[in-house]
Design a protein around this motif. Structure first.
Motif, short mmCIF file in Angstrom:
data_model
loop_
_atom_site.label_atom_id
_atom_site.label_comp_id
_atom_site.label_asym_id
_atom_site.label_seq_id
_atom_site.Cartn_x
_atom_site.Cartn_y
_atom_site.Cartn_z
N ARG A 1 1.04 -0.94 0.22
CA ARG A 1 0.01 0.00 -0.09
C ARG A 1 0.86 1.01 0.30
O ARG A 1 2.40 1.26 0.04
N HIS A 2 0.08 2.50 0.43
CA HIS A 2 0.94 3.59 -0.32
C HIS A 2 1.80 3.85 1.99
O HIS A 2 0.75 2.94 2.31
N GLU A 3 2.46 5.03 2.25
CA GLU A 3 3.40 4.91 2.96
C GLU A 3 2.70 4.86 3.79
O GLU A 3 2.92 4.77 4.65
N ASP A 4 1.86 6.23 3.99
CA ASP A 4 0.75 6.86 4.86
C ASP A 4 0.16 5.37 5.46
O ASP A 4 0.17 5.42 6.58
N GLU A 5 -0.11 4.60 4.60
CA GLU A 5 -0.82 3.02 5.19
C GLU A 5 0.03 2.41 5.76
O GLU A 5 -0.61 1.74 7.08
N ARG A 6 1.05 2.00 5.51
CA ARG A 6 2.24 1.50 6.03
C ARG A 6 2.19 2.12 7.83
O ARG A 6 2.69 1.37 8.62
N GLN A 7 2.43 3.14 7.63
CA GLN A 7 2.80 3.87 9.10
C GLN A 7 1.51 3.50 9.84
O GLN A 7 1.81 2.89 11.12
N LYS A 8 0.42 3.40 9.23
CA LYS A 8 -1.50 3.41 10.22
C LYS A 8 -0.44 2.07 10.55
O LYS A 8 -0.89 1.69 11.66
N LEU A 9 0.02 0.81 9.97
CA LEU A 9 -0.22 -0.23 9.86
C LEU A 9 0.95 -0.77 10.78
O LEU A 9 1.09 -1.55 12.47
N VAL A 10 2.38 0.44 11.27
CA VAL A 10 3.24 0.08 12.35
C VAL A 10 2.56 0.79 13.33
O VAL A 10 2.86 -0.32 14.54
N ALA A 11 2.26 1.80 13.58
CA ALA A 11 1.37 2.52 14.90
C ALA A 11 -0.16 1.62 15.44
O ALA A 11 0.66 1.22 16.16
N ALA A 12 -0.09 0.44 14.41
CA ALA A 12 -1.65 -0.08 15.03
C ALA A 12 -0.54 -1.05 15.63
O ALA A 12 -1.09 -1.91 16.91
N LEU A 13 0.59 -1.45 14.60
CA LEU A 13 1.24 -2.72 15.96
C LEU A 13 1.97 -2.93 16.97
O LEU A 13 1.16 -3.46 18.23
N ALA A 14 2.38 -1.50 16.77
CA ALA A 14 2.92 -0.45 18.45
C ALA A 14 1.48 -0.87 20.00
O ALA A 14 2.16 -1.14 20.51
N GLU A 15 0.52 -0.64 19.01
CA GLU A 15 -0.85 -0.30 19.47
C GLU A 15 -1.15 -1.73 20.51
O GLU A 15 -1.62 -1.38 21.70
N GLY A 16 -0.87 -2.41 19.86
CA GLY A 16 -1.44 -3.94 19.80
C GLY A 16 -2.63 -4.06 19.05
O GLY A 16 -3.36 -4.95 19.57
N LEU A 17 -3.04 -3.28 18.19
CA LEU A 17 -4.41 -3.56 17.73
C LEU A 17 -3.81 -5.20 16.74
O LEU A 17 -4.68 -5.53 17.05
N ILE A 18 -2.93 -4.90 16.09
CA ILE A 18 -2.75 -5.77 15.31
C ILE A 18 -1.78 -6.92 16.08
O ILE A 18 -1.33 -6.81 17.21
N ASP A 19 -2.49 -8.60 16.16
CA ASP A 19 -2.13 -9.18 17.34
C ASP A 19 -0.56 -9.63 16.26
O ASP A 19 0.11 -10.26 17.43
N VAL A 20 -0.13 -10.17 14.81
CA VAL A 20 0.75 -10.90 14.70
C VAL A 20 1.35 -10.68 13.70
O VAL A 20 0.64 -9.79 12.68
N ILE A 21 2.39 -10.26 13.84
CA ILE A 21 3.49 -10.72 12.30
C ILE A 21 3.51 -11.81 11.86
O ILE A 21 3.92 -12.77 12.59
N VAL A 22 3.15 -11.73 10.30
CA VAL A 22 3.51 -13.10 9.39
C VAL A 22 4.40 -12.85 8.67
O VAL A 22 4.52 -12.17 8.23
N SER A 23 5.28 -14.20 8.09
CA SER A 23 6.24 -13.78 7.04
C SER A 23 4.89 -13.76 5.59
O SER A 23 5.81 -13.69 4.79
N ASP A 24 3.73 -15.07 5.59
CA ASP A 24 3.50 -14.87 4.41
C ASP A 24 4.00 -15.32 3.02
O ASP A 24 4.48 -15.11 2.39
N HIS A 25 5.21 -16.24 4.00
CA HIS A 25 6.33 -16.89 2.67
C HIS A 25 5.81 -18.02 1.89
O HIS A 25 4.10 -18.52 1.53
N ASP A 26 5.59 -17.16 0.82
CA ASP A 26 5.14 -17.76 -0.70
C ASP A 26 5.79 -17.92 -2.46
O ASP A 26 6.15 -16.81 -2.29
N PRO A 27 6.66 -19.23 -1.92
CA PRO A 27 7.97 -19.11 -2.71
C PRO A 27 6.93 -19.60 -4.10
O PRO A 27 6.20 -20.19 -4.72
N GLN A 28 7.87 -18.65 -5.32
CA GLN A 28 7.52 -19.08 -6.71
C GLN A 28 8.65 -19.22 -7.74
O GLN A 28 9.35 -18.44 -6.60
N ASP A 29 8.27 -19.95 -8.36
CA ASP A 29 9.97 -20.16 -9.35
C ASP A 29 9.88 -18.93 -10.29
O ASP A 29 9.48 -17.91 -10.32
#
Length: 432
Positions: free
Chosen positions: A290-318
């Motif tokens: 997403r846009h940088e503004d959205e990224r910063q809001k995600l980071v703030a939500a993580l710091a606040e505890g609103l976002i619960d977990v971080i995942v890798s979303d590991h998805d290998p593609q050849d």
């Protein structure tokens, strides 16, 4: 993971327990696959007879990471990844538990497939592998899978991968059934009719001449799901959220006491749409960056505890699916080996404290999944990592251990080197 392993005493460590939010200097003793003791009084001269002593030199000693969303390849996509290669990458990256997604062939919609994944993990895996099972048969969104039988076989949650269940009645029935089994519903919240593009909708997509995916595609599906949660009372986890529209809905749902949690990928926390640059297909992700503004809001939500977990979303593609024009390339990026180091960007920038980052990758996933892991406490399983959060390295795709090389951090300078990974008291990775 045997109980007859020799004791290991870690000394001179920075002990961080994200479950308790505590940090102290000291040592930690592992015996019988579990944490036997820890604290400032544990020094080298307290080592039991026959124990191996590991001097951490001030490095962090923390619970091993739990990645709630990773593609492990088996069954059916061994050319992209295997359980052996995925768990090796995980061990090098400090992940001690991988929660396997269901985007396999066949789908994980039969107890026999759940059993296959568990057996393959026991035979070839370096770290723990916990399979999710399909929410609907063949992940087609039309008919609910046999949730009760799949849970008995060992499935820890139910998820159709990057496919949304668009039929509200099917989702309601699945939630009602899952509630009766206290099962966890994990859902990819993206309306496929709105999400026909290949990157974030906005000015940058227009300049590149690419079709965009609006934030509303995510928010519309999440809003529907949250209303169904209120109707059924099911435990619900939004797999990946990426926008402020979704965060607003999630905040309201949590304030209302609904049993809802959510994840965010390390890519959406540390990268934005501008990183796509000149059509870099390794950054073509679903959902899109997403846009940088959205990224910063995600980071703030993580710091606040609103976002619960971080995942890798590991998805290998050849190579064949990524070395093509951006619009034609497959979605997805690898991530288990770089998730922790990429997360250190948030710590070093002063955006999120280290204990909070570790909690989102260990203790909080453990709570959501009902696991013993994720704690640095007496009696807890000895799933541990030792790492230096400050040691720098350059990401070289050719040195990563996944079968594929589609990392969005190709050539990036990261900090955070994992020096030792332990699973159930057994050392499964140790840096030379």
């Amino acid at each position: 993971m045997s109980a007859d392993l020799a004791p290991v005493l870690f000394v001179n460590a920075r002990l961080i327990d994200p479950a308790a939010g505590s940090e102290q200097r000291g040592g930690l003793l592992v015996r019988g696959g579990r944490i036997a003791d820890l604290g400032p009084g544990l020094t080298r001269d307290r080592a039991p007879e026959g124990a191996r002593v590991v001097d951490c030199g001030g490095d962090v000693l923390a619970p091993g990471l739990i990645d709630m969303q990773a593609f492990v390849g088996e069954p059916g996509a061994e050319h992209r990844e295997t359980i052996a290669s995925a768990t090796l990458s995980a061990a090098v990256g400090g992940i001690t538990t991988l929660v396997a997604t269901t985007s396999t062939d066949p789908a994980v919609d039969d107890p026999a497939v759940v059993d296959f994944v568990l057996r393959r993990a026991r035979d070839t895996g370096r770290v723990r592998v916990l399979p999710m099972a399909s929410l609907t048969k063949a992940r087609e969104g039309r008919e609910m899978a046999e949730l009760g039988l799949l849970q008995q076989a060992g499935a820890v949650a139910f998820y159709d991968g990057a496919r949304s269940v668009t039929n509200a009645l099917v989702m309601r029935r699945a939630m009602t059934y899952a509630r009766d089994f206290d099962a966890l519903i994990v859902h990819f919240t993206q309306d496929p009719d709105l999400a026909g593009g290949v990157m974030n909708e906005g000015e940058f997509a227009l300049r590149l001449g690419l079709a965009g995916v609006p934030r509303e595609a995510e928010a519309v599906m999440l809003d529907r799901d949250l209303r169904l949660v209120a109707l059924t009372g099911a435990r619900y986890h939004a797999a990946v959220l990426t926008s402020t529209l979704s965060l607003d809905s999630l905040r309201a749902a949590k304030a209302a006491g609904l049993p809802v949690t959510c994840g965010v990928t390390i890519n959406h926390l540390t990268l934005n749409e501008n990183d796509i640059g000149d059509y870099r297909t390794f950054l073509k992700l679903r959902p899109p960056l997403r846009h940088e503004d959205e990224r910063q809001k995600l980071v703030a939500a993580l710091a606040e505890g609103l976002i619960d977990v971080i995942v890798s979303d590991h998805d290998p593609q050849d190579v064949e699916t990524k070395r093509v024009p951006f619009a034609e390339a497959e979605f997805g990026a690898i991530g288990v080996e770089t998730m922790l180091a990429a997360a250190m960007r948030l710590v070093h920038a002063g955006d999120v404290p280290l204990p909070r980052v570790l909690a989102a990758m260990s203790s909080r996933p453990a709570e959501i999944l009902g696991l013993e892991q994720g704690r640095l406490q007496k009696g807890a399983p000895a799933d541990l990592i030792r790492f230096d959060p400050d040691e720098p390295f350059v990401v070289d795709p050719d040195r990563l251990h996944s079968r594929c090389r589609n990392t969005p951090f190709d050539g990036a300078l990261l900090q955070g080197v994992v020096k030792l990974t332990m699973v159930g008291g057994a050392i499964v990775h140790e840096a030379a």
